[in-house]
Enzyme design. Structure first.
Site, PDB file in Angstrom:
ATOM      1  N   ARG A 172       0.851  -1.195   0.000  1.00  0.00           N
ATOM      2  CA  ARG A 172       0.000   0.000   0.000  1.00  0.00           C
ATOM      3  C   ARG A 172       0.884   1.240   0.000  1.00  0.00           C
ATOM      4  NH1 ARG A 172      -2.759   3.051   4.838  1.00  0.00           N
ATOM      5  NH2 ARG A 172      -3.791   4.621   3.589  1.00  0.00           N
ATOM      6  N   HIS A 196      -2.993  10.954   0.893  1.00  0.00           N
ATOM      7  CA  HIS A 196      -2.471  10.701   2.240  1.00  0.00           C
ATOM      8  C   HIS A 196      -1.862  12.024   2.729  1.00  0.00           C
ATOM      9  CE1 HIS A 196      -1.067   7.262   5.044  1.00  0.00           C
ATOM     10  NE2 HIS A 196      -0.754   8.385   5.655  1.00  0.00           N
ATOM     11  N   GLU A 207      -7.408   8.325   6.515  1.00  0.00           N
ATOM     12  CA  GLU A 207      -7.722   8.868   7.837  1.00  0.00           C
ATOM     13  C   GLU A 207      -8.326  10.269   7.794  1.00  0.00           C
ATOM     14  OE1 GLU A 207      -4.400   8.355  10.518  1.00  0.00           O
ATOM     15  OE2 GLU A 207      -4.609   6.187  10.470  1.00  0.00           O
ATOM     16  N   ASN A 242      -7.423   1.540   9.741  1.00  0.00           N
ATOM     17  CA  ASN A 242      -6.138   1.843  10.366  1.00  0.00           C
ATOM     18  C   ASN A 242      -6.381   1.860  11.860  1.00  0.00           C
ATOM     19  OD1 ASN A 242      -5.408   2.366   7.726  1.00  0.00           O
ATOM     20  ND2 ASN A 242      -4.764   4.477   8.078  1.00  0.00           N
ATOM     21  N   TYR A 247      -4.479   1.775  15.810  1.00  0.00           N
ATOM     22  CA  TYR A 247      -3.300   1.794  16.683  1.00  0.00           C
ATOM     23  C   TYR A 247      -3.663   1.544  18.143  1.00  0.00           C
ATOM     24  CZ  TYR A 247      -0.714   3.245  12.623  1.00  0.00           C
ATOM     25  OH  TYR A 247      -0.153   3.249  11.371  1.00  0.00           O
ATOM     26  N   GLU A 302      -3.491  -0.304   8.133  1.00  0.00           N
ATOM     27  CA  GLU A 302      -2.303   0.121   8.891  1.00  0.00           C
ATOM     28  C   GLU A 302      -2.342  -0.512  10.269  1.00  0.00           C
ATOM     29  OE1 GLU A 302      -1.412   4.312   9.375  1.00  0.00           O
ATOM     30  OE2 GLU A 302      -1.773   4.704   7.247  1.00  0.00           O
TER      31      GLU A 302
HETATM   32  C1  FCB Z   1      -1.263   7.094  10.847  1.00  0.00           C
HETATM   33  C2  FCB Z   1      -0.888   7.669   9.499  1.00  0.00           C
HETATM   34  C3  FCB Z   1       0.438   7.171   8.993  1.00  0.00           C
HETATM   35  C4  FCB Z   1       1.467   7.060  10.104  1.00  0.00           C
HETATM   36  C5  FCB Z   1       0.921   6.308  11.274  1.00  0.00           C
HETATM   37  C6  FCB Z   1       1.901   6.131  12.412  1.00  0.00           C
HETATM   38  O1  FCB Z   1      -2.166   7.961  11.484  1.00  0.00           O
HETATM   39  O2  FCB Z   1      -1.866   7.347   8.541  1.00  0.00           O
HETATM   40  O3  FCB Z   1       0.838   8.012   7.954  1.00  0.00           O
HETATM   41  O4  FCB Z   1       1.925   8.313  10.422  1.00  0.00           O
HETATM   42  O5  FCB Z   1      -0.225   6.944  11.760  1.00  0.00           O
END
Ligand code: FCB
Length: 450
Positions: A75, A119, A164, A293, A295, A355
């Site tokens: 990607r 992006h 995002e 995405n 985290y 992500e």
């Molecule tokens: C996300 C972004 C990516 C990267 C990660 C750590 O929010 O999409 O570009 O910075 O975080």
């Protein structure tokens, strides 16, 4: 060993401004990130993406790294200002030629190209005309999407319109921590609306250009209240509405969530005037997939004094933390994936984790090896979390590690390393980390061998 559905996509992800460098080559125009990074005080250490990983010149070496790793997908994002230096008009052929070569190189290595159209590196010329606060930007995006679809659509496996939308709205327009650095708070709502409109228009344009598979890569976080007080539960609902539902309900339900509309209206009723008849129908264009995405969860407390929508984000206690200070919460990914199915039911398209990754500031040891055990454990746990979601009925079809390379981490500059491959930013030497070797072994056991 956990079994994944056949044809499961295993990839790594990057973004143009974070890796390409070569900001003045091939007729590329300026982007808002060039401007922002060159503004003193905006990015840690004064770092910029001028050179980054020099991927523009080294993409062949980088594709070889992906091939040796055993990825079946990659990607990347297309820098809009390479294709349209001023954000409008005819395609800049040298800019397009770079992505042509990249896509062909990937196909020759048996790696599916997955391309994000936006992006965060908006052409500066469009920012000068209002950026995403202006409705016209959505139409410029439609035009750009068509042009990319026409030229690369025959070879790209999946297109993501935007990356995002929430984070770009929040950090770029509400809080000013990212480009374009505006500090509008919730008065930034038009930037949310026009991104979503741009998404819908781009889906239509890509289909007209003959593209087969279209989605978006949104950021999701389960929202966890930090306390038992009613006020904290209310705050958690508000954050869920703004972070998750506001950016996905229009796409999958054709409506804005009532709570988010209430919050925006109570900020200023005139903000809702940007929603014109027919906009939601455009946004709700059917999707082939939804990119997730993920985290960490949002850990939320009520705080009426806080400038950020009356809420305060805290750090989940008693966890392991990445170098960024982000807690490691794999079960939040399971919760996100199963939650999407629960909220959107039949209209939820197949999911891809577009992500997932962590920053660890691991450097080569004296013997040159990068021992990033933390990252190995992180991906193991997050991949397990995906597997749990699948066993609970979520239709997940892929996992993209963020990121292939250490790169320019936005406002953090080069201080946060997310790569499976270490990059020495002085010499541009790439060193596969232990996590790369671990992933290589993992993929040997988990990819179809036909
Ligand atoms: C996300 C972004 C990516 C990267 C990660 C750590 O929010 O999409 O570009 O910075 O975080």
């Amino acid at each position: 060993m956990a079994q994944f559905p056949s044809g499961f996509v295993w990839g790594a992800a990057t973004a143009s401004y974070q890796i390409e460098g070569a900001v003045q080559e091939g007729g590329r125009g300026a982007s808002i990130w060039d401007t922002f990074a060159h503004t003193p005080g905006r990015v840690k250490g004064g770092d910029t993406g001028d050179v980054a990983c020099d991927h523009y010149h080294r993409f062949r070496e980088d594709v070889a790294l992906m091939r040796d790793l055993g990825l079946n997908a990659y990607r990347f994002s297309i820098a809009w200002p390479r294709l349209q230096p001023d954000g409008r008009g005819r395609v800049n052929e040298p800019g397009l030629a770079f992505y042509d070569r990249l896509v062909d190189e990937l196909l020759a290595a048996d790696i599916q190209p997955w391309a994000t159209l936006f992006h965060w590196d908006l052409p500066q010329a469009l920012e000068d005309a209002g950026g995403w606060l202006s409705r016209d930007t959505a139409h410029r995006f439609e035009e750009y999407a068509f042009l990319v679809g026409e030229r690369l659509g025959d070879r790209v496996t999946g297109f993501m319109t935007l990356n995002e939308t929430y984070i770009h709205f929040l950090l770029g327009y509400a809080l000013g921590l990212h480009a374009p650095g505006r500090t509008l708070g919730l008065h930034a709502f038009p930037a949310a609306h026009h991104q979503l409109l741009g998404h819908g228009l781009a889906v239509r344009a890509l289909r007209e250009a003959g593209v087969r598979s279209v989605g978006i890569a949104n950021n999701f976080a389960p929202v966890w209240p930090a306390g038992e007080r009613d006020a904290d539960l209310d705050a958690a609902n508000r954050v869920d509405a703004l972070h998750n539902h506001l950016f996905t309900d229009p796409l999958l339900r054709g409506e804005y969530p009532a709570l988010a509309l209430d919050i925006i209206q109570s900020t200023d009723p005139a903000l809702l005037d940007v929603i014109l008849p027919g906009d939601l129908a455009v946004m709700a264009a059917p999707l082939d997939f939804l990119g997730v995405n993920y985290y960490q969860p949002d850990y939320v407390k009520d705080n009426p004094a806080s400038p950020t929508f009356g809420i305060e984000l805290g750090t989940i206690p008693d966890r392991e933390y990445t170098a960024f200070g982000w807690p490691v919460v794999p079960e939040g990914l399971t919760q996100t994936l199963t939650g999407l199915k629960a909220r959107y039911g039949e209209t939820c398209p197949p999911l891809y984790v577009t992500e997932s990754g962590c920053s660890v500031n691991d450097m080569p040891d004296r013997d040159g090896r990068v021992r990033d055990d933390f990252r190995i454990r992180y991906h193991e746990a997050y991949i397990d979390a995906v597997h749990s979601a699948i066993t609970q009925g979520a239709e997940v079809r892929g996992y993209f590690a963020w990121s292939l390379l250490d790169n320019f981490e936005w406002a953090e500059g080069y201080s946060q390393r997310f790569g499976l491959v270490h990059v020495d930013f002085e010499t541009q030497v790439r060193t596969p980390k232990d996590s790369y070797r671990w992933f290589q072994d993992f993929l040997r056991d988990h990819t179809d061998s036909d």
